[in-house]
Each structure stands twice: as structure tokens, then as C-alpha cells.
Design a protein around this motif. Structure first.
Motif, mmCIF file in Angstrom:
data_model
loop_
_atom_site.group_PDB
_atom_site.id
_atom_site.type_symbol
_atom_site.label_atom_id
_atom_site.label_comp_id
_atom_site.label_asym_id
_atom_site.label_seq_id
_atom_site.Cartn_x
_atom_site.Cartn_y
_atom_site.Cartn_z
ATOM 1 N N PHE A 187 0.818 -1.211 0.000
ATOM 2 C CA PHE A 187 0.000 0.000 0.000
ATOM 3 C C PHE A 187 0.858 1.270 0.000
ATOM 4 N N SER A 188 2.151 1.109 -0.134
ATOM 5 C CA SER A 188 3.102 2.212 -0.009
ATOM 6 C C SER A 188 3.592 2.696 -1.368
ATOM 7 N N GLU A 189 4.021 3.946 -1.399
ATOM 8 C CA GLU A 189 4.619 4.501 -2.610
ATOM 9 C C GLU A 189 6.051 3.998 -2.806
ATOM 10 N N ARG A 190 6.591 3.270 -1.848
ATOM 11 C CA ARG A 190 7.970 2.784 -1.940
ATOM 12 C C ARG A 190 8.109 1.610 -2.905
ATOM 13 N N LEU A 191 7.087 0.764 -3.002
ATOM 14 C CA LEU A 191 7.187 -0.461 -3.790
ATOM 15 C C LEU A 191 7.511 -0.136 -5.241
ATOM 16 N N PHE A 192 8.606 -0.676 -5.747
ATOM 17 C CA PHE A 192 9.099 -0.511 -7.122
ATOM 18 C C PHE A 192 9.449 0.943 -7.474
ATOM 19 N N SER A 193 9.626 1.788 -6.468
ATOM 20 C CA SER A 193 9.930 3.206 -6.730
ATOM 21 C C SER A 193 11.409 3.445 -7.023
ATOM 22 N N ALA A 194 12.277 2.579 -6.523
ATOM 23 C CA ALA A 194 13.735 2.763 -6.615
ATOM 24 C C ALA A 194 14.161 4.101 -6.006
ATOM 25 N N ALA A 195 13.359 4.608 -5.094
ATOM 26 C CA ALA A 195 13.579 5.946 -4.544
ATOM 27 C C ALA A 195 14.455 5.972 -3.295
ATOM 28 N N PRO B 204 -7.546 -6.119 0.872
ATOM 29 C CA PRO B 204 -7.924 -4.824 0.284
ATOM 30 C C PRO B 204 -7.032 -4.420 -0.891
ATOM 31 N N PHE B 205 -5.774 -4.829 -0.851
ATOM 32 C CA PHE B 205 -4.877 -4.515 -1.959
ATOM 33 C C PHE B 205 -5.393 -5.167 -3.234
ATOM 34 N N TRP B 206 -5.719 -6.461 -3.165
ATOM 35 C CA TRP B 206 -6.190 -7.165 -4.364
ATOM 36 C C TRP B 206 -7.479 -6.551 -4.898
ATOM 37 N N GLU B 207 -8.364 -6.133 -4.005
ATOM 38 C CA GLU B 207 -9.607 -5.495 -4.443
ATOM 39 C C GLU B 207 -9.322 -4.205 -5.201
ATOM 40 N N GLN B 208 -8.391 -3.414 -4.707
ATOM 41 C CA GLN B 208 -8.038 -2.153 -5.360
ATOM 42 C C GLN B 208 -7.203 -2.381 -6.614
ATOM 43 N N TRP B 209 -6.468 -3.476 -6.656
ATOM 44 C CA TRP B 209 -5.585 -3.750 -7.774
ATOM 45 C C TRP B 209 -6.342 -4.252 -9.002
ATOM 46 N N GLU B 210 -7.454 -4.914 -8.836
ATOM 47 C CA GLU B 210 -8.147 -5.566 -9.959
ATOM 48 C C GLU B 210 -8.460 -4.608 -11.115
ATOM 49 N N THR C 5 3.869 -0.103 -21.383
ATOM 50 C CA THR C 5 5.263 0.296 -21.220
ATOM 51 C C THR C 5 6.062 -0.854 -20.608
ATOM 52 N N GLY C 6 7.368 -0.701 -20.601
ATOM 53 C CA GLY C 6 8.220 -1.691 -19.958
ATOM 54 C C GLY C 6 7.902 -1.829 -18.480
ATOM 55 N N PHE C 7 7.610 -0.709 -17.826
ATOM 56 C CA PHE C 7 7.262 -0.763 -16.401
ATOM 57 C C PHE C 7 5.910 -1.437 -16.196
ATOM 58 N N ASP C 8 4.936 -1.154 -17.073
ATOM 59 C CA ASP C 8 3.639 -1.831 -16.992
ATOM 60 C C ASP C 8 3.839 -3.341 -17.029
ATOM 61 N N ASN C 9 4.627 -3.798 -17.989
ATOM 62 C CA ASN C 9 4.877 -5.227 -18.144
ATOM 63 C C ASN C 9 5.580 -5.801 -16.914
ATOM 64 N N PHE C 10 6.566 -5.076 -16.410
ATOM 65 C CA PHE C 10 7.299 -5.488 -15.216
ATOM 66 C C PHE C 10 6.344 -5.682 -14.043
ATOM 67 N N THR D 276 6.661 7.415 -9.968
ATOM 68 C CA THR D 276 6.658 7.282 -8.520
ATOM 69 C C THR D 276 5.219 7.294 -8.051
ATOM 70 N N GLY D 277 5.034 6.884 -6.850
ATOM 71 C CA GLY D 277 3.704 6.836 -6.272
ATOM 72 C C GLY D 277 3.290 5.407 -6.008
ATOM 73 N N CYS D 278 2.248 5.282 -5.260
ATOM 74 C CA CYS D 278 1.719 3.982 -4.872
ATOM 75 C C CYS D 278 1.175 3.252 -6.100
ATOM 76 N N LEU D 279 1.398 1.960 -6.175
ATOM 77 C CA LEU D 279 0.858 1.184 -7.302
ATOM 78 C C LEU D 279 -0.659 1.275 -7.363
ATOM 79 N N LEU D 280 -1.297 1.492 -6.217
ATOM 80 C CA LEU D 280 -2.750 1.610 -6.202
ATOM 81 C C LEU D 280 -3.226 2.929 -6.807
ATOM 82 N N ASP D 281 -2.289 3.843 -7.049
ATOM 83 C CA ASP D 281 -2.586 5.086 -7.741
ATOM 84 C C ASP D 281 -2.118 5.045 -9.186
ATOM 85 N N TYR D 282 -1.823 3.862 -9.653
ATOM 86 C CA TYR D 282 -1.277 3.657 -10.991
ATOM 87 C C TYR D 282 -2.236 4.235 -12.029
#
Length: 189
Positions: A17-25, A89-95, A111-116, A181-187
Motif C-alpha cells: 500500500f506504499s509509494e515505496r514499492l518498485f519506486s527505486a527511490a 484490500p490490496f487485491w480489491e483495489q488492484w483488480e 510500457t516496460g514498467f507496466d509489463n514489469f 513514482t507513487g503507490c501502485l494503487l494510484d497507478y
């Protein structure tokens, strides 16, 4: 287990649920000695190959050896439902995001990131679940490989291998087209 302890146990799965995941930040949060790769093909080779250069260990074996001491225990069975409830809740928001990514792939606008993300998110979830389970089953000392794996995710990178000498290897997703950057749930969908 106290609520405070349960918070520490579930910290890895709450990273979803964090903006850190896959951010490389946060490269400063990587474990000492981490090898950072910017070549996705090499990262996937280290993650999936059974025939590696001598200085690397088979990543699936490293993970399996880290999980095997507690996987079939009563403690693991006890915490499993709490872990699943924490990520539901993550899976519900991710669908809807997942469906948008599927449409992008069909339209050839992915994009390459989408695929990743679409390819590796499920692996990331499973690995983070194992870190939470290890914390519950093994206590504050945890499991060193799994804690290193969590540190890599917490720094925003993707763990993809293990180098002899006890050093984790990770991929830097910021090199991929479409990385943001940002949370994956805000993708953006």
C-alpha cells in the motif's frame, strides 16, 4: 501477540500500500553489499535460471531454504489468515488496474514498467507474505535472507538473486520506460 508485534509482523505485506514499492527511490535503504542491476534480462536470468555463473546461487533455492524451517509449522498456519486479511484490500483495489494493464497490452501501448509490474507483482506479494510469516514464526531475529529481501522491496527495488558471500542482488525498476513514482494503487489507468 500484542497489536504492536502484529504491526511489525505485517509491515512487509503493508508495503503493498506504499509509494515505496518498485519506486527505486531509497537506494540508501538497500542492505550493505547489494548488487544492483539495470539490465532486466540479466535480472530475470539470475531470478529464473538453474545454470548460473559460479558467483551466484539459484534464487528459488535460496528462498525455499529460507522458508522451509517454518513453512509447515502451526505458527505459520496461525498467522496465514492475518496475512491474507491484510492484503485482501490490496487485491480489491488492484483488480481494475490489472484490467487496465491487460487492455494496454492488447492495444500494444503497455510500457516496460507496466509489463514489469503486471508480470512480477504476484511474486512480490508472495515473497512479502513469506517475510511476514517468518517474522511471526521466528520472532525478532527473523530470517536473514527474507529480511534482506524485505529491505530491497522497502528501498523500492526488486530482489532477483543471491550472490555467494551472502549478498542479495536486485533490479532497479527506474530504468524501465514508464516508471513513475507513487503507490501502485494510484497507478494511472
Amino acid at each position: 501477540m500484542s497489536d504492536h508485534d502484529l504491526s511489525w509482523v505485517l509491515e512487509p505485506v503493508r508495503l503493498l500500500f506504499s509509494e515505496r514499492l518498485f519506486s527505486a527511490a531509497h537506494p540508501e535503504a538497500l542492505p550493505n553489499g547489494t548488487e544492483v542491476l539495470t539490465d532486466l534480462d540479466r535480472a530475470m536470468l539470475l531470478e529464473n535460471s538453474q545454470e548460473l555463473p559460479r558467483e551466484y546461487r539459484i534464487w528459488q533455492d535460496v528462498q525455499a531454504n529460507a522458508v522451509s524451517p517454518f513453512y509447515c509449522t502451526d505458527a505459520y498456519a496461525t498467522i496465514s489468515m492475518d496475512i491474507e486479511n491484510a492484503i485482501a484490500p490490496f487485491w480489491e483495489q488492484w483488480e481494475p488496474i490489472r484490467m487496465a494493464l491487460v487492455k494496454r497490452r492488447l492495444r500494444k501501448t503497455q510500457t516496460g514498467f507496466d509489463n514489469f509490474v503486471n508480470t512480477l507483482l504476484y511474486d512480490a506479494v508472495e515473497q512479502l507474505k513469506q517475510v511476514s510469516a517468518a517474522r511471526y514464526c521466528l520472532g525478532p531475529d527473523g530470517e536473514p535472507v527474507l529480511e534482506a529481501l524485505f529491505q530491497v522491496y522497502h528501498a523500492g527495488f526488486y530482489p532477483c538473486g543471491w550472490r555467494r558471500g551472502n549478498h542479495i542482488v536486485c533490479f532497479d525498476p527506474s530504468v524501465l520506460e514508464g516508471h513513475g513514482t507513487g503507490c501502485l494503487l494510484d497507478y494511472p489507468v
